[in-house]
Motif scaffolding. Structure first.
Motif, short mmCIF file in Angstrom:
data_model
loop_
_atom_site.label_atom_id
_atom_site.label_comp_id
_atom_site.label_asym_id
_atom_site.label_seq_id
_atom_site.Cartn_x
_atom_site.Cartn_y
_atom_site.Cartn_z
N PHE A 107 -39.70 -1.80 20.55
CA PHE A 107 -40.40 -0.95 19.61
C PHE A 107 -41.83 -0.71 20.05
O PHE A 107 -42.59 -1.65 20.27
CB PHE A 107 -40.44 -1.61 18.22
CG PHE A 107 -39.13 -1.63 17.50
CD1 PHE A 107 -38.94 -0.85 16.37
CD2 PHE A 107 -38.09 -2.44 17.93
CE1 PHE A 107 -37.73 -0.88 15.69
CE2 PHE A 107 -36.87 -2.47 17.26
CZ PHE A 107 -36.69 -1.68 16.13
N PHE A 125 -32.46 7.55 17.29
CA PHE A 125 -33.50 7.72 16.28
C PHE A 125 -32.95 8.54 15.12
O PHE A 125 -32.11 9.41 15.32
CB PHE A 125 -34.72 8.40 16.89
CG PHE A 125 -35.36 7.57 17.97
CD1 PHE A 125 -36.24 6.55 17.65
CD2 PHE A 125 -35.08 7.80 19.31
CE1 PHE A 125 -36.83 5.78 18.64
CE2 PHE A 125 -35.67 7.05 20.31
CZ PHE A 125 -36.54 6.03 19.97
N ARG A 161 -43.60 3.33 11.69
CA ARG A 161 -42.60 4.08 10.94
C ARG A 161 -41.78 3.14 10.04
O ARG A 161 -41.45 3.47 8.91
CB ARG A 161 -41.70 4.85 11.89
CG ARG A 161 -42.38 6.05 12.52
CD ARG A 161 -41.46 6.75 13.52
NE ARG A 161 -42.11 7.88 14.12
CZ ARG A 161 -42.81 7.86 15.26
NH1 ARG A 161 -42.92 6.71 15.94
NH2 ARG A 161 -43.37 8.94 15.74
N HIS A 165 -43.21 3.16 16.40
CA HIS A 165 -41.93 2.79 15.76
C HIS A 165 -42.16 1.72 14.70
O HIS A 165 -41.59 1.78 13.61
CB HIS A 165 -40.95 2.25 16.80
CG HIS A 165 -40.63 3.21 17.89
ND1 HIS A 165 -40.53 2.82 19.20
CD2 HIS A 165 -40.40 4.54 17.89
CE1 HIS A 165 -40.24 3.86 19.96
NE2 HIS A 165 -40.16 4.92 19.18
N ASP A 195 -38.06 10.09 13.79
CA ASP A 195 -38.03 9.20 14.95
C ASP A 195 -38.06 7.72 14.59
O ASP A 195 -38.80 6.92 15.17
CB ASP A 195 -39.17 9.54 15.92
CG ASP A 195 -39.04 10.94 16.48
OD1 ASP A 195 -37.90 11.40 16.67
OD2 ASP A 195 -40.08 11.58 16.71
N VAL A 196 -37.21 7.35 13.65
CA VAL A 196 -37.08 5.95 13.24
C VAL A 196 -35.96 5.31 14.06
O VAL A 196 -34.82 5.78 14.01
CB VAL A 196 -36.76 5.83 11.73
CG1 VAL A 196 -36.57 4.38 11.33
CG2 VAL A 196 -37.83 6.52 10.90
N PRO A 197 -36.24 4.27 14.85
CA PRO A 197 -35.17 3.61 15.61
C PRO A 197 -34.12 3.04 14.65
O PRO A 197 -34.46 2.31 13.72
CB PRO A 197 -35.88 2.48 16.36
CG PRO A 197 -37.33 2.86 16.36
CD PRO A 197 -37.54 3.64 15.09
#
Length: 142
Positions: free
Chosen positions: A121, A57, A128, A125, A65-67
């Motif tokens: 996801f 992330f 985001r 997610h 917390d962005v994949p």
């Protein structure tokens, strides 16, 4: 070629397509979303199966917390800088402290894998990605 390596290669190359997912799916900055194959492949030991792999992330444009990329392996010990802080993969410590340690098992004596081989996801997610003007890969939702 070793049978385990054949399995790893087959999973890496064909898993997404075989389960109906786009094999060319990517994370937000173009990193390929690939199957996370078993790295700890102990035979005649214990099999540990997680649900699905986590991801690396990042902190992007004020969104946490962005994949952004695949993990290196199931429950693999890794650290990375997410744009804001150094992060660690928490599931590794949990596996070792709560399961392997009390059972006096070493990773090398275990087959460690995930039931689903790709990151999925969660709704948060996906949201985001939307905040950042991006779209999560179709079909890769939890």
């Amino acid at each position: 070629m070793d049978e385990i390596q054949k399995l790893q290669r087959s999973c890496y190359r064909r898993y997404a397509e075989e389960v109906g997912l786009d094999p060319n799916a990517c994370y937000i900055h173009g990193a390929p979303l690939r199957p996370v194959v078993p790295l700890d492949t102990g035979v005649d030991g214990v099999c540990i199966v997680g649900a699905y792999p986590s991801a690396r992330f990042e902190f992007l444009n004020g969104v946490s917390d962005v994949p952004a990329a695949d993990n290196l392996g199931p429950f693999e010990s890794e650290r990375w800088f997410d744009g804001n802080r150094v992060r660690k993969q928490p599931s590794t410590r949990e596996l070792e402290d709560l399961f392997l340690g009390p059972l006096k098992l070493k990773r090398t004596a275990c087959w460690i894998t995930d039931l689903v081989k790709v990151f999925l996801f969660k709704t948060g997610h996906v949201n985001r990605y939307r905040k950042l003007g991006a779209v999560a890969p179709l079909g890769y939702e939890r």
